[in-house]
Motif scaffolding. Structure first.
Motif, PDB file in Angstrom:
ATOM      1  N   GLY A 409       0.783  -1.223   0.000  1.00 22.41           N
ATOM      2  CA  GLY A 409       0.000   0.000   0.000  1.00 22.41           C
ATOM      3  C   GLY A 409       0.811   1.267   0.000  1.00 22.41           C
ATOM      4  O   GLY A 409       0.245   2.359  -0.072  1.00 22.41           O
ATOM      5  N   ALA A 410       2.139   1.161   0.089  1.00 24.11           N
ATOM      6  CA  ALA A 410       3.016   2.333   0.068  1.00 24.11           C
ATOM      7  C   ALA A 410       3.921   2.253  -1.156  1.00 24.11           C
ATOM      8  O   ALA A 410       4.621   1.259  -1.342  1.00 24.11           O
ATOM      9  CB  ALA A 410       3.848   2.412   1.342  1.00 24.11           C
ATOM     10  N   ASP A 411       3.900   3.301  -1.975  1.00 25.24           N
ATOM     11  CA  ASP A 411       4.744   3.356  -3.171  1.00 25.24           C
ATOM     12  C   ASP A 411       5.985   4.178  -2.869  1.00 25.24           C
ATOM     13  O   ASP A 411       5.888   5.268  -2.290  1.00 25.24           O
ATOM     14  CB  ASP A 411       3.980   3.977  -4.340  1.00 25.24           C
ATOM     15  N   CYS A 412       7.146   3.669  -3.254  1.00 23.76           N
ATOM     16  CA  CYS A 412       8.417   4.286  -2.894  1.00 23.76           C
ATOM     17  C   CYS A 412       9.190   4.757  -4.120  1.00 23.76           C
ATOM     18  O   CYS A 412       9.094   4.174  -5.199  1.00 23.76           O
ATOM     19  CB  CYS A 412       9.287   3.293  -2.113  1.00 23.76           C
ATOM     20  N   GLN A 413       9.984   5.798  -3.912  1.00 25.36           N
ATOM     21  CA  GLN A 413      10.913   6.291  -4.916  1.00 25.36           C
ATOM     22  C   GLN A 413      12.225   6.641  -4.225  1.00 25.36           C
ATOM     23  O   GLN A 413      12.238   7.062  -3.063  1.00 25.36           O
ATOM     24  CB  GLN A 413      10.357   7.522  -5.636  1.00 25.36           C
ATOM     25  N   LEU A 414      13.339   6.480  -4.949  1.00 20.58           N
ATOM     26  CA  LEU A 414      14.661   6.799  -4.408  1.00 20.58           C
ATOM     27  C   LEU A 414      15.109   8.157  -4.926  1.00 20.58           C
ATOM     28  O   LEU A 414      15.122   8.398  -6.134  1.00 20.58           O
ATOM     29  CB  LEU A 414      15.678   5.736  -4.806  1.00 20.58           C
ATOM     30  N   ASP A 415      15.449   9.036  -3.997  1.00 17.94           N
ATOM     31  CA  ASP A 415      16.023  10.328  -4.357  1.00 17.94           C
ATOM     32  C   ASP A 415      17.537  10.141  -4.453  1.00 17.94           C
ATOM     33  O   ASP A 415      18.223  10.010  -3.442  1.00 17.94           O
ATOM     34  CB  ASP A 415      15.669  11.370  -3.292  1.00 17.94           C
ATOM     35  N   ASP A 427      -1.968   3.681  -1.391  1.00 12.90           N
ATOM     36  CA  ASP A 427      -3.085   3.000  -2.045  1.00 12.90           C
ATOM     37  C   ASP A 427      -3.666   1.990  -1.065  1.00 12.90           C
ATOM     38  O   ASP A 427      -3.259   0.830  -1.021  1.00 12.90           O
ATOM     39  CB  ASP A 427      -2.591   2.313  -3.313  1.00 12.90           C
ATOM     40  N   LEU A 428      -4.632   2.451  -0.254  1.00 16.13           N
ATOM     41  CA  LEU A 428      -5.204   1.629   0.813  1.00 16.13           C
ATOM     42  C   LEU A 428      -6.723   1.578   0.695  1.00 16.13           C
ATOM     43  O   LEU A 428      -7.444   1.582   1.700  1.00 16.13           O
ATOM     44  CB  LEU A 428      -4.799   2.193   2.183  1.00 16.13           C
ATOM     45  N   ASP A 429      -7.230   1.523  -0.515  1.00 17.35           N
ATOM     46  CA  ASP A 429      -8.677   1.478  -0.703  1.00 17.35           C
ATOM     47  C   ASP A 429      -9.229   0.101  -0.351  1.00 17.35           C
ATOM     48  O   ASP A 429      -8.556  -0.920  -0.516  1.00 17.35           O
ATOM     49  CB  ASP A 429      -9.042   1.830  -2.142  1.00 17.35           C
ATOM     50  N   SER A 430     -10.454   0.086   0.183  1.00 22.27           N
ATOM     51  CA  SER A 430     -11.204  -1.149   0.475  1.00 22.27           C
ATOM     52  C   SER A 430     -10.435  -2.091   1.399  1.00 22.27           C
ATOM     53  O   SER A 430     -10.367  -3.296   1.169  1.00 22.27           O
ATOM     54  CB  SER A 430     -11.565  -1.870  -0.836  1.00 22.27           C
ATOM     55  N   GLN A 431      -9.847  -1.545   2.470  1.00 22.22           N
ATOM     56  CA  GLN A 431      -9.058  -2.358   3.396  1.00 22.22           C
ATOM     57  C   GLN A 431      -9.665  -2.450   4.786  1.00 22.22           C
ATOM     58  O   GLN A 431      -9.019  -2.937   5.710  1.00 22.22           O
ATOM     59  CB  GLN A 431      -7.627  -1.816   3.490  1.00 22.22           C
ATOM     60  N   GLY A 432     -10.894  -1.968   4.953  1.00 20.00           N
ATOM     61  CA  GLY A 432     -11.546  -2.068   6.253  1.00 20.00           C
ATOM     62  C   GLY A 432     -10.979  -1.151   7.311  1.00 20.00           C
ATOM     63  O   GLY A 432     -11.088  -1.444   8.505  1.00 20.00           O
ATOM     64  N   LYS A 445       5.515  14.503   2.516  1.00 22.72           N
ATOM     65  CA  LYS A 445       5.465  15.686   1.655  1.00 22.72           C
ATOM     66  C   LYS A 445       5.770  15.389   0.193  1.00 22.72           C
ATOM     67  O   LYS A 445       5.691  16.294  -0.639  1.00 22.72           O
ATOM     68  CB  LYS A 445       6.437  16.738   2.176  1.00 22.72           C
ATOM     69  N   HIS A 446       6.110  14.142  -0.131  1.00 24.15           N
ATOM     70  CA  HIS A 446       6.369  13.790  -1.524  1.00 24.15           C
ATOM     71  C   HIS A 446       5.196  13.065  -2.174  1.00 24.15           C
ATOM     72  O   HIS A 446       5.295  12.615  -3.313  1.00 24.15           O
ATOM     73  CB  HIS A 446       7.619  12.909  -1.628  1.00 24.15           C
ATOM     74  N   LEU A 447       4.098  12.946  -1.449  1.00 23.71           N
ATOM     75  CA  LEU A 447       2.960  12.194  -1.981  1.00 23.71           C
ATOM     76  C   LEU A 447       2.412  12.846  -3.249  1.00 23.71           C
ATOM     77  O   LEU A 447       2.213  14.054  -3.320  1.00 23.71           O
ATOM     78  CB  LEU A 447       1.853  12.110  -0.936  1.00 23.71           C
ATOM     79  N   GLN A 448       2.147  11.998  -4.221  1.00 26.56           N
ATOM     80  CA  GLN A 448       1.464  12.431  -5.439  1.00 26.56           C
ATOM     81  C   GLN A 448       0.051  11.865  -5.506  1.00 26.56           C
ATOM     82  O   GLN A 448      -0.798  12.416  -6.203  1.00 26.56           O
ATOM     83  CB  GLN A 448       2.261  12.008  -6.678  1.00 26.56           C
ATOM     84  N   SER A 449      -0.187  10.787  -4.793  1.00 25.97           N
ATOM     85  CA  SER A 449      -1.501  10.144  -4.847  1.00 25.97           C
ATOM     86  C   SER A 449      -1.859   9.566  -3.484  1.00 25.97           C
ATOM     87  O   SER A 449      -1.025   8.930  -2.832  1.00 25.97           O
ATOM     88  CB  SER A 449      -1.496   9.030  -5.904  1.00 25.97           C
ATOM     89  N   ILE A 450      -3.106   9.829  -3.059  1.00 23.31           N
ATOM     90  CA  ILE A 450      -3.661   9.232  -1.836  1.00 23.31           C
ATOM     91  C   ILE A 450      -5.000   8.613  -2.197  1.00 23.31           C
ATOM     92  O   ILE A 450      -5.908   9.310  -2.659  1.00 23.31           O
ATOM     93  CB  ILE A 450      -3.869  10.278  -0.723  1.00 23.31           C
ATOM     94  N   ASN A 451      -5.125   7.316  -2.005  1.00 22.10           N
ATOM     95  CA  ASN A 451      -6.393   6.624  -2.257  1.00 22.10           C
ATOM     96  C   ASN A 451      -6.780   5.856  -1.005  1.00 22.10           C
ATOM     97  O   ASN A 451      -6.212   4.806  -0.708  1.00 22.10           O
ATOM     98  CB  ASN A 451      -6.262   5.684  -3.450  1.00 22.10           C
TER      99      ASN A 451
END
Length: 626
Positions: A409-415, A427-432, A445-451
């Motif tokens: 559910g967590a997307d990572c990128q390397l700086d 991405d934690l949709d439909s997880q109760g 602070k680097h988030l581009q998407s919250i679901n």
């Protein structure tokens, strides 16, 4: 094909090194997994600490897969229901250089897989991946790595791969010299040496450094016996003579390691050792020599080349010449890249002589993984708690490393500029999820998407989300959010999609948020009965500012308090009146009797006076008594 990546170096231990007799004992922590109390084990009676409070998992009785496994009776295993990533978090480990060793176990219950397969990581770097058949090989029942720990909390994690539950018998963290196994260029704090093999030649007895009475600063290494490299390929040698230049800094090899050896034969002059390895990796090879053959007494009698995967790495090796004497230790080290799946070491004698070898060590050179930004790790941990994230997610350890096992559910990128990982998507949709969204989400602070759609998250939408300037997608639909839409969401200039439908939001949609519609952003506010103010939603009544709303609320509260106070005064006054009437009613019979007595007395007095008055009644006029 093999090529050199670092360098080939010669390490010769001499008597000129300072004595270490006054050196303090190294830090050592041994953990008996699943134990309810501390235990000591023979033959050295080493102290093993119970593992309560280090981790989760389930304690169980253990079956030791090998006789070299510490004689402990328990283990701890991690069911897949607790998530794919489970960790030991060991606090207060001093900063330093350590040998970290983990022994695996078999759960002593018929319902469990006999041989679980899983991965192991230390401080976010994967050091081992168990392969089928590991429980049948003594040198595969544990994983070991040399690495620098930076102090504080050290994390050792076990990652499920879908083949049984990870089961751990013991963990050892043993301090070694800060310069131990320094292979030269490229060595340092960012490098981990994973033990691929460690052999003692010419003997059939497996030994630890402790069995050799080795120095504690050596890290209690395990030496797997190599009785022979092949049929008629060699013959053993041994001695009881003292070995010079052995147990010296920085590696502190046990002296007894050099008291046995293998020597090649006339039938097979070359000594050859092959090891299965992972392709396209760097390996550091350490070869140990001491001339203990009674037939070789001077220099020049035994000379050989060292060849690794076809490349000559050391030429004209003369052990007596390099060490300076017979019965003196010398170590040769070379770090190479192996492109195939086999590492082969060949000792090739010259002038129809024979080669000799006392011990071999091979380490895989692993570059330590970069860590995730600390603030972002802390923010995710708070979200885990506030959202009631199910344990099956396994949010333990580092969110992004090892890269083979990131958090679900967590997307990572390397700086690459800062050499740190960051979170760019949730991405934690439909997880109760049933908790609330914490303000600390703004630290991502680097988030581009919250679901977070289709959960049961309640409470208000944190205004702090408006500070995540990189946010492009915010989907909080079909939850139980209430309150108003924060005006700060209008500051998200990169926002393309905003889904807040299916909640309990109320109030006017902030103008700054509604204005984003003019920038072709896609918004959905439907199924919120209290929202108003933009096309597609009901029109709003007179809009009150936050200050006006507070003023009205204060006035209403004050009026309510006045009404309550007046009611209390009236009620107390009414109670006082009723109490007075009750008292009067209780005293009425006694008052009536007193009145009658008084009346009788007055009538008696008038009777005595009537005789005198009868004669003068006419003169006096009518009587006023009635």
């Amino acid at each position: 094909m093999l090529r050199f990546v670092l360098h080939a170096c010669l390490l010769i231990f001499s008597f000129t090194l300072p004595s270490t007799s006054a050196r303090p004992a190294p830090y050592a922590l041994r953990i008996s997994c699943g134990a309810r109390k501390n235990v000591r084990t023979p033959p050295t009676y080493a102290l093993w600490y119970k593992d309560i409070a280090y981790t989760g998992g389930v304690p169980a009785n253990a079956t030791s897969p090998s006789y070299i496994t510490p004689p402990l009776k328990t283990l701890r295993y991690f069911p897949i229901s607790e998530g794919p990533n489970n960790c030991y978090n060991i606090v207060r480990v001093p900063k330093g250089h350590y040998s970290v060793r983990i022994f695996f176990g078999l759960i002593n219950q018929a319902s469990f897989d006999k041989e679980p397969l899983f991965d192991i990581s230390i401080e976010g770097t994967q050091i081992s991946s168990l392969k089928s058949g590991w429980s049948s090989h003594d040198d595969q029942v544990f994983a070991e790595a040399l690495m620098f720990l930076l102090g504080g909390t050290s994390t050792i994690c076990f990652h499920s791969t879908g083949h049984g539950d990870p089961a751990i018998i013991s963990i050892e963290i043993l301090q070694v010299d800060d310069n131990a196994y320094n292979f030269g260029q490229g060595w340092g704090q960012g490098v981990i040496l994973r033990t691929a093999t460690r052999l003692t030649c010419g003997t059939g007895k497996p030994r630890f450094d402790e069995d050799y009475s080795g120095d504690h600063w050596g890290g209690d290494r395990f030496w797997n016996p190599m009785r022979s490299f092949g049929k008629n390929a060699d013959s053993p040698r041994s001695t009881e003579n003292a070995i010079k230049q052995a147990s010296t800094s920085p590696n502190f090899y046990p002296e007894a390691l050099y008291q046995s050896a293998l020597v090649s034969t006339d039938d097979q002059p070359d000594l050859t050792y092959s090891l299965d390895v992972e392709p396209n990796r760097n390996y550091s090879v350490w070869l140990h020599f001491a001339e203990i053959d009674a037939t070789i007494t001077v220099e020049g009698k035994r000379v050989f080349d060292v060849v690794i995967n076809g490349d000559t790495v050391f030429e004209d090796v003369d052990v007596i010449k390099r060490s300076g004497d017979r019965y003196a230790a010398v170590v040769l080290n070379s770090t190479v890249t192996v492109s195939g799946r086999t590492l082969t070491v060949v000792l090739q004698p010259k002038a129809s002589g024979h080669a000799i070898i006392n011990a071999i060590e091979v380490f895989e050179v692993i570059t330590a993984e970069f860590k995730t930004l600390r603030d972002e790790v802390g923010a995710l941990q708070k979200m885990k708690k506030s959202l009631g994230l199910p344990s099956r997610f396994g949010w333990n350890g580092d969110p992004c490393v090892p890269p083979q096992h990131p958090w679900s559910g967590a997307d990572c990128q390397l700086d690459k500029n800062t050499s740190r990982w960051f979170i760019d998507g949730l991405d934690l949709d439909s997880q109760g999820l049933k908790g609330f969204l914490p303000n600390d989400i703004s630290k991502l602070k680097h988030l581009q998407s919250i679901n977070l759609s289709e959960n049961s998250i309640h409470g208000g939408i944190p205004a702090s989300i408006g500070s995540i300037t990189s946010l492009e997608v915010l989907d909080l639909s079909y939850n139980s959010f209430n309150g108003s839409i924060p005006e700060t969401l209008g500051e998200l200039t990169s926002l393309r999609i905003l889904n807040l439908n299916g909640n309990f939001l109320s109030g006017k949609v902030p103008a700054a948020v509604g204005g984003r519609l003019l920038h072709r952003a896609s918004f959905n506010f439907t199924d919120n009965a209290g929202l108003c103010g933009i096309p597609g939603l009901p029109a709003c009544g007179p809009h009150l500012t936050s200050g006006a709303k507070i003023g009205i609320a204060f006035g209403v509260s004050l009026a309510f308090l006045l009404i309550v106070a007046c009611a209390m005064i009236w009620w107390k006054r009414r109670q006082n009146i009723l109490r007075a009437q009750q008292i009067a009613a209780r005293g009425a019979p006694y008052a009536k009797k007193r009145t009658q007595v008084s009346h009788d007395i007055q009538m008696t007095r008038h009777g005595h006076n009537n005789h005198g008055q009868a004669r003068t009644a006419v003169e006096n006029g009518p009587s006023l008594l009635s």
